[in-house]
Scaffold this motif. Structure first.
Motif, short mmCIF file in Angstrom:
data_model
loop_
_atom_site.label_atom_id
_atom_site.label_comp_id
_atom_site.label_asym_id
_atom_site.label_seq_id
_atom_site.Cartn_x
_atom_site.Cartn_y
_atom_site.Cartn_z
N GLU A 105 57.13 29.30 9.71
CA GLU A 105 55.94 30.05 9.29
C GLU A 105 56.02 30.48 7.82
N SER A 106 57.20 30.82 7.33
CA SER A 106 57.34 31.25 5.94
C SER A 106 56.93 30.15 4.97
N THR A 107 57.28 28.92 5.31
CA THR A 107 56.94 27.80 4.44
C THR A 107 55.44 27.52 4.47
N TRP A 108 54.83 27.55 5.65
CA TRP A 108 53.39 27.36 5.73
C TRP A 108 52.65 28.45 4.96
N SER A 109 53.12 29.68 5.09
CA SER A 109 52.48 30.80 4.39
C SER A 109 52.58 30.62 2.87
N HIS A 110 53.74 30.22 2.40
CA HIS A 110 53.90 30.01 0.95
C HIS A 110 53.02 28.86 0.48
N ARG A 111 52.89 27.84 1.29
CA ARG A 111 52.04 26.70 0.91
C ARG A 111 50.59 27.15 0.76
N TRP A 171 49.63 30.12 -0.09
CA TRP A 171 49.57 30.91 -1.32
C TRP A 171 49.42 30.00 -2.54
N VAL A 172 50.16 28.90 -2.56
CA VAL A 172 50.07 27.95 -3.68
C VAL A 172 48.67 27.34 -3.74
N ILE A 173 48.11 26.97 -2.59
CA ILE A 173 46.78 26.37 -2.58
C ILE A 173 45.74 27.37 -3.08
N LYS A 174 45.89 28.63 -2.73
CA LYS A 174 44.98 29.66 -3.25
C LYS A 174 45.05 29.73 -4.77
N ARG A 175 46.27 29.65 -5.30
CA ARG A 175 46.43 29.66 -6.76
C ARG A 175 45.74 28.45 -7.39
N ARG A 198 60.12 33.27 -6.00
CA ARG A 198 59.40 32.12 -6.56
C ARG A 198 57.95 32.49 -6.87
N LYS A 199 57.33 33.27 -5.99
CA LYS A 199 55.96 33.73 -6.27
C LYS A 199 55.92 34.55 -7.55
N MET A 200 56.93 35.39 -7.74
CA MET A 200 56.98 36.22 -8.94
C MET A 200 57.02 35.37 -10.20
N VAL A 201 57.82 34.31 -10.18
CA VAL A 201 57.91 33.44 -11.36
C VAL A 201 56.61 32.66 -11.56
N HIS A 218 54.10 22.96 -12.06
CA HIS A 218 55.01 23.77 -11.24
C HIS A 218 54.43 24.02 -9.85
N LEU A 219 53.13 24.22 -9.77
CA LEU A 219 52.51 24.45 -8.46
C LEU A 219 52.56 23.19 -7.60
N LYS A 220 52.39 22.03 -8.23
CA LYS A 220 52.52 20.78 -7.47
C LYS A 220 53.96 20.56 -7.01
N ASP A 221 54.91 20.96 -7.85
CA ASP A 221 56.32 20.89 -7.43
C ASP A 221 56.57 21.80 -6.23
N GLU A 222 55.86 22.93 -6.22
CA GLU A 222 56.03 23.87 -5.11
C GLU A 222 55.49 23.27 -3.81
N LEU A 223 54.38 22.57 -3.89
CA LEU A 223 53.86 21.88 -2.71
C LEU A 223 54.84 20.82 -2.23
#
Length: 292
Positions: free
Chosen positions: A153-159, A161-165, A122-125, A134-139
């Protein structure tokens, strides 16, 4: 392939298609439950809205899945995601390939949010181009998973990453930070001693303005009074206080007797704040702590 194997593969494919269709038709699903077959049957019998699917029930943005089909559904989702990821070109995926990756990985992560391969796909896409929607959908997807797996932890980490973007493009983020803080508060109410959730809240502090830091100190005071045994909130308040001291050291916040920050210090309970000697000038520390 034997006829029996072909029929089983077809059944698994139908389960996955039905699941992904539900997720597509209702993107605002905010709660997922995995029910024992007897509980699921009772839900179907008692519900006024009869589901068109045998093993899925969805109404009012609430989704229930019969645990009876979870192994088959998981295997089908993992195979579909793997096949799509392996068949994509080495460069940026096409629009159709990206849509398939996002669709299959979403279904897979709802079933098993610990799969880093799915998160990375998902990060790659999402990295190919900036798309606010799309980023709001990810949140929203992360919030859905955290609603039933609040310590993942994986979900918090991905979240994060989205906020950084989002922070790279959004100049002003107070509204997003407020929503994140509220999310953590709601999760902490349901999941006690959730270190990962509170660590996420601490991670947000550098994105806060001074006014938000003061507001967070005010809002978290009541929470600490009601949850005295949960030291995660005290650690969060310590981080907020250190942010105030850093702001004073950098000239971003005033600690004069009439300032709002100083009044906040005066009204705080006697919380012990440990400050590294090298992090804040002694004059600031001495002035501040002497006036407590």
């Amino acid at each position: 392939m034997e006829p029996e194997e072909a029929a089983a593969a077809q059944a698994k494919g139908d389960l996955l298609r039905n699941f992904e269709r539900i997720l597509h038709d209702d993107p605002l699903i905010d709660e997922v439950g995995f029910l024992h077959p007897t509980q699921f049957h009772s839900l179907l019998v008692d519900s006024a809205n009869k589901s068109a699917f045998q093993y899925f029930w969805c109404t009012d943005h609430k989704l229930a899945i019969s645990s009876d089909i979870l192994p088959e559904l998981y295997r089908a989702a993992r195979r579909a995601h793997s096949d799509t990821a392996l068949n994509r070109p080495s460069s940026s995926p096409s629009a159709s390939a990206a849509a398939l990756i996002m669709m299959h990985s979403k279904a897979l992560l709802i079933l098993c949010p610990d799969l880093l391969t799915a998160w990375n796909s998902r990060k790659m896409v999402l990295s190919t181009n900036f798309n606010l929607s799309h980023l709001k959908d990810e949140l929203r997807l992360c919030a859905l998973i955290l609603s039933y797996s609040p310590k993942n932890e994986s979900t918090w980490s991905h979240r994060r990453w989205v906020i950084k973007r989002l922070a790279q493009r959004l100049q002003d983020m107070p509204e997003l930070i407020d929503k994140e803080s509220l999310l953590v508060k709601n999760i902490a109410e349901k999941s006690k001693m959730n270190y990962r959730a509170w660590r996420h809240r601490c991670w947000l502090i550098p994105y806060m303005k001074i006014k938000q830091v003061l507001d967070e100190l005010n809002k978290s005071k009541k929470w600490t009074e009601l949850h005295v045994a949960d030291n995660c909130c005290f650690h969060y308040r310590r981080s907020l206080l250190l942010a105030l001291l850093d702001g004073a050291a950098n000239g971003k916040v005033s600690l004069t007797c009439q300032s709002e920050a100083h009044l906040m210090w005066k009204t705080l309970p006697r919380e012990r704040v440990v400050v590294e000697p090298s992090s804040v000038p002694l004059t600031v520390v001495g002035t501040t702590l002497a006036q407590l």
